[in-house]
Write a protein that holds these residues in place. Structure first.
Motif, PDB file in Angstrom:
ATOM      1  N   CYS A   1       9.698  14.130   6.151  1.00 35.20           N
ATOM      2  CA  CYS A   1       9.324  12.721   6.131  1.00 35.20           C
ATOM      3  C   CYS A   1       9.010  12.235   7.552  1.00 35.20           C
ATOM      4  N   LEU A   2       9.773  12.692   8.522  1.00 34.86           N
ATOM      5  CA  LEU A   2       9.522  12.293   9.907  1.00 34.86           C
ATOM      6  C   LEU A   2       8.206  12.870  10.432  1.00 34.86           C
ATOM      7  N   THR A   3       7.810  14.022   9.916  1.00 32.34           N
ATOM      8  CA  THR A   3       6.506  14.581  10.273  1.00 32.34           C
ATOM      9  C   THR A   3       5.388  13.694   9.742  1.00 32.34           C
ATOM     10  N   VAL A   4       5.527  13.240   8.511  1.00 36.80           N
ATOM     11  CA  VAL A   4       4.538  12.333   7.907  1.00 36.80           C
ATOM     12  C   VAL A   4       4.524  11.002   8.657  1.00 36.80           C
TER      13      VAL A   4
ATOM     14  N   ALA B   1       4.551  10.447  11.685  1.00 36.49           N
ATOM     15  CA  ALA B   1       3.655  10.476  12.838  1.00 36.49           C
ATOM     16  C   ALA B   1       2.311   9.837  12.503  1.00 36.49           C
ATOM     17  N   VAL B   2       1.913   9.896  11.237  1.00 32.86           N
ATOM     18  CA  VAL B   2       0.646   9.309  10.800  1.00 32.86           C
ATOM     19  C   VAL B   2       0.872   7.974  10.088  1.00 32.86           C
ATOM     20  N   CYS B   3       1.940   7.882   9.344  1.00 35.28           N
ATOM     21  CA  CYS B   3       2.203   6.699   8.511  1.00 35.28           C
ATOM     22  C   CYS B   3       3.495   6.001   8.941  1.00 35.28           C
ATOM     23  N   GLN B   4       3.597   5.644  10.195  1.00 34.67           N
ATOM     24  CA  GLN B   4       4.832   5.037  10.702  1.00 34.67           C
ATOM     25  C   GLN B   4       5.167   3.740   9.975  1.00 34.67           C
ATOM     26  N   ARG B   5       4.202   2.860   9.857  1.00 37.72           N
ATOM     27  CA  ARG B   5       4.443   1.569   9.213  1.00 37.72           C
ATOM     28  C   ARG B   5       4.894   1.759   7.768  1.00 37.72           C
ATOM     29  N   GLU B   6       4.239   2.656   7.061  1.00 41.56           N
ATOM     30  CA  GLU B   6       4.549   2.889   5.659  1.00 41.56           C
ATOM     31  C   GLU B   6       5.947   3.499   5.484  1.00 41.56           C
TER      32      GLU B   6
ATOM     33  N   LEU C   1       9.008  10.247   1.213  1.00 36.57           N
ATOM     34  CA  LEU C   1       8.055  11.331   1.453  1.00 36.57           C
ATOM     35  C   LEU C   1       7.059  11.444   0.307  1.00 36.57           C
ATOM     36  N   LEU C   2       7.554  11.422  -0.912  1.00 42.41           N
ATOM     37  CA  LEU C   2       6.663  11.546  -2.066  1.00 42.41           C
ATOM     38  C   LEU C   2       5.676  10.381  -2.152  1.00 42.41           C
ATOM     39  N   ARG C   3       6.101   9.200  -1.745  1.00 41.15           N
ATOM     40  CA  ARG C   3       5.223   8.033  -1.776  1.00 41.15           C
ATOM     41  C   ARG C   3       4.136   8.087  -0.705  1.00 41.15           C
ATOM     42  N   ASN C   4       4.368   8.836   0.375  1.00 43.29           N
ATOM     43  CA  ASN C   4       3.460   8.771   1.521  1.00 43.29           C
ATOM     44  C   ASN C   4       2.807  10.094   1.926  1.00 43.29           C
ATOM     45  N   TYR C   5       3.169  11.194   1.300  1.00 43.06           N
ATOM     46  CA  TYR C   5       2.652  12.496   1.711  1.00 43.06           C
ATOM     47  C   TYR C   5       1.123  12.568   1.640  1.00 43.06           C
TER      48      TYR C   5
END
Length: 155
Positions: free
Chosen positions: A80-83, A85-90, A105-109
């Motif tokens: 989730c922390l890797t994601v 990097a691109v979707c910080q706000r989300e 993670l599932l909501r934002n991957y």
């Protein structure tokens, strides 16, 4: 047709055969269930080495693995922390709303994958919507599209 010899359940294992379980406990698939054999901390370390897709696949292997994986939010945190990097706000918004690391993670991957492609300029020279790949139009909120527009204007 050759007959294969039947092994006695009480026979000793051959030299190459794993001996983690007593011979009477060696049933089909029992050796593969390290979650039942190892301490939970060791199982978590093994699962932690998996990428996101493999972790999701492992969770579908059997009920015991599903419980071990789904019941440990820490397994999902690094992904989730890797994601993030691109979707910080989300990610921050979902965590602030009380979602678990896994659900966040599932909501934002997939959003992070598509957003990264847009932000990197992959679609900067697309002249019509027909030239866009199907996944490039993943549903995103107005703020996300605003970030993408700002990146395009800076190019």
């Amino acid at each position: 047709m050759q007959e294969t010899p039947k092994r006695n359940k009480q026979s000793l294992p051959s030299p190459g055969e794993p001996t983690l379980l007593p011979p009477d406990k060696k049933k089909r698939g029992a050796l593969a269930d390290f979650v039942a054999l190892l301490p939970p901390e060791v199982s978590v370390q093994i699962f932690r080495a998996l990428d996101i897709r493999s972790l999701c696949s492992a969770a579908m292997t059997c009920k015991r693995w599903q419980l071990a994986i789904d019941g440990n939010d820490w397994l999902w945190k690094s992904h989730c922390l890797t994601v993030r990097a691109v979707c910080q706000r989300e990610i921050d918004g979902d965590r602030g709303s009380g979602y678990s690391w896994k659900i966040t993670l599932l909501r934002n991957y997939w959003k992070s994958k598509v957003k990264q492609e847009w932000l990197s300029g992959k679609y900067s020279n697309i002249h019509s919507q027909n030239n866009l790949p199907e996944k490039s139009m993943y549903p995103m909120d107005a703020d996300t599209w605003g970030e993408i527009l700002e990146a395009e204007l800076e190019r």
